[in-house]
Design a protein around this motif. Structure first.
Motif, mmCIF file in Angstrom:
data_model
loop_
_atom_site.group_PDB
_atom_site.id
_atom_site.type_symbol
_atom_site.label_atom_id
_atom_site.label_comp_id
_atom_site.label_asym_id
_atom_site.label_seq_id
_atom_site.Cartn_x
_atom_site.Cartn_y
_atom_site.Cartn_z
ATOM 1 N N LEU A 129 0.873 -1.256 0.103
ATOM 2 C CA LEU A 129 -0.175 0.012 0.052
ATOM 3 C C LEU A 129 0.750 1.207 -0.016
ATOM 4 C CD1 LEU A 129 -2.599 -1.241 2.426
ATOM 5 C CD2 LEU A 129 -2.891 -0.700 0.245
ATOM 6 N N LEU A 130 2.013 1.058 0.826
ATOM 7 C CA LEU A 130 2.940 2.155 0.590
ATOM 8 C C LEU A 130 3.430 2.836 -0.820
ATOM 9 C CD1 LEU A 130 4.094 4.083 2.679
ATOM 10 C CD2 LEU A 130 6.371 2.823 2.655
ATOM 11 N N GLU A 131 3.559 1.602 -1.493
ATOM 12 C CA GLU A 131 4.185 1.901 -3.000
ATOM 13 C C GLU A 131 2.948 2.130 -3.836
ATOM 14 O OE1 GLU A 131 7.045 1.384 -4.591
ATOM 15 O OE2 GLU A 131 7.896 1.357 -2.629
ATOM 16 N N GLN A 132 1.722 2.109 -3.524
ATOM 17 C CA GLN A 132 0.465 2.186 -4.281
ATOM 18 C C GLN A 132 -0.228 3.538 -4.128
ATOM 19 O OE1 GLN A 132 -1.903 -1.162 -4.049
ATOM 20 N NE2 GLN A 132 -3.715 -0.305 -5.157
ATOM 21 N N LEU A 133 -0.412 3.874 -2.718
ATOM 22 C CA LEU A 133 -1.123 4.993 -2.244
ATOM 23 C C LEU A 133 -0.436 6.337 -2.732
ATOM 24 C CD1 LEU A 133 -2.878 3.877 0.775
ATOM 25 C CD2 LEU A 133 -3.789 3.828 -1.504
ATOM 26 N N GLY A 134 -0.878 7.534 -2.545
ATOM 27 C CA GLY A 134 -0.289 8.963 -3.110
ATOM 28 C C GLY A 134 0.273 9.379 -1.491
ATOM 29 N N SER A 135 0.461 8.496 -0.567
ATOM 30 C CA SER A 135 1.230 9.014 0.629
ATOM 31 C C SER A 135 2.662 9.068 0.543
ATOM 32 C CB SER A 135 0.995 7.843 1.821
ATOM 33 O OG SER A 135 1.456 8.359 2.716
ATOM 34 N N ALA A 136 3.207 10.063 1.182
ATOM 35 C CA ALA A 136 4.848 10.074 1.140
ATOM 36 C C ALA A 136 5.496 9.742 2.230
ATOM 37 C CB ALA A 136 4.911 11.902 0.889
ATOM 38 N N GLU A 137 4.619 9.069 3.107
ATOM 39 C CA GLU A 137 5.329 8.416 4.232
ATOM 40 C C GLU A 137 6.374 7.468 4.028
ATOM 41 O OE1 GLU A 137 2.002 8.491 4.319
ATOM 42 O OE2 GLU A 137 1.373 9.729 5.933
ATOM 43 N N LYS A 138 7.646 7.434 4.614
ATOM 44 C CA LYS A 138 8.564 6.704 4.291
ATOM 45 C C LYS A 138 8.576 5.281 5.485
ATOM 46 C CE LYS A 138 10.548 9.474 2.037
ATOM 47 N NZ LYS A 138 10.552 9.261 0.453
ATOM 48 N N GLN A 139 7.529 5.291 6.265
ATOM 49 C CA GLN A 139 7.374 4.044 7.370
ATOM 50 C C GLN A 139 6.079 3.611 7.295
ATOM 51 O OE1 GLN A 139 8.573 5.220 11.356
ATOM 52 N NE2 GLN A 139 10.704 5.324 10.679
#
Length: 348
Positions: free
Chosen positions: A280-290
């Protein structure tokens, strides 16, 4: 250990009135009680009333799998990339020179990079894209209404001026959408195990007349023309959405991303699918690193998303989201002639 997120079961068991009473007792603050009431009321409305034809919106299915940034990118010239399984979205910012001719010309190494307008971001960009593609299903030339103010209201936004008002914010996102290019890339495997890569580069908007302010109606063109290539692709590869759910989530980029992901993915599942936080981190528009930060934000917004899609069968697990086959957000019988995206499925 999983945590169910559906409101449907509660409404079916005890009804709306009792659910509202329980929400009043559960809310620790007036703001929390208001959020709980809104979720229940939205879910109840969507469960008892089928969407009218005017309630149906559309979004390109590639943009229901990979997403734009939630916040302003640090550099306007930065390229944005998101990945879902064998599908990749790359958004490259375009350029435009908005400097006044009478203004002094700047020189230096940053002059060229200053021409980049940046990648679209945030909830307003998503609302604009949904509007353009909803209307674009009807005609390649999109009618944006009699005035800029009327169009902004049609997006579900208040019309406010000033540096931080919606007029400037919407204008900026329209400019970014009009100038950037979208690369849709996916891989397919044949029966022999050979992999073929397909790449499609597209602009969404052919041309656009921008306005400088709400006080001059003569600056308003009233139409936007989609590119022929994107328009043809959109007619065959779009996902139906419910505008009532979009209005409920209109101020939350992550909520809109999850809603469109579920609207695309859940009705197509044949069996349960577990999406891990790293995926989901790779997919969503979020800029979170963790992944820990993203997991917290998803847990926080998921009840609002499920309120807008009460048929969604989604659970939060320790390691991600468990997606289960679900009824579509918009009944298939209401979207005659729609073709579903035939690029690889996420996780498939």
């Amino acid at each position: 250990m999983t945590m169910p997120t559906s409101l449907r079961r509660q409404l079916e068991l005890v009804g709306l009135d009792e659910s509202l009473r329980l929400a009043e007792a559960a809310g620790a603050t007036p703001a929390e009680r208001r959020r709980l009431r809104e979720r229940l009321e939205v879910a109840h409305q969507l469960l008892i009333d089928l969407p009218a034809m005017d309630d149906i919106a559309f979004l390109h299915s590639g943009l229901c799998q990979t997403y734009l940034p939630h916040t302003r990118p640090k550099e306007n010239h930065s390229v944005w990339r998101r990945e879902a399984g064998r599908f990749t979205l790359i958004v490259a910012p375009g350029v435009v020179d908005e400097r006044r001719r009478e203004a002094p010309r700047r020189i230096g190494p940053h002059e060229t990079s200053d021409l980049y307008v940046g990648v679209p971001f945030g909830p307003k960009a998503r609302l604009i894209l949904i509007y353009l593609q909803t209307e674009g299903r009807k005609s390649r030339v999109v009618n944006m209404g009699p005035s800029m103010s009327a169009w902004i209201r049609s997006l579900g936004l208040a019309v406010t001026g000033g540096q931080k008002g919606t007029i400037n914010a919407v204008r900026e996102q329209v400019l970014r959408i009009a100038r950037c290019s979208f690369t849709l890339q996916w891989e397919e495997r044949d029966a022999a195990g050979n992999t073929t890569m397909s790449v499609r580069d597209q602009r969404i908007v052919e041309g656009l007349t921008l306005w400088n302010g709400a006080s001059d109606p003569s600056k308003w063109s009233g139409t936007v023309e989609l590119t022929q290539q994107f328009w043809e692709h959109l007619k065959e590869h779009s996902v139906p959405l419910d505008k009532r759910a979009i209005a409920h989530l209109s101020n939350n980029s992550l909520g809109l991303d999850l809603y469109t992901l579920f609207a695309y993915r859940l009705p197509r599942l044949r069996q349960d699918l577990h999406l891990r936080w790293a995926q989901l981190l790779e997919q969503l528009g979020s800029a979170e690193k963790q992944t820990k930060t993203l997991a917290y934000r998803i847990r926080e917004v998921l009840p609002d998303v499920v309120a807008g899609y009460p048929e969604a069968r989604v659970e939060v697990t320790r390691h991600g989201l468990l997606l289960k086959p679900s009824q579509p957000a918009v009944p298939r019988t209401m979207v005659n002639g729609m073709r579903l995206l035939d690029v690889p499925r996420i996780g498939g």
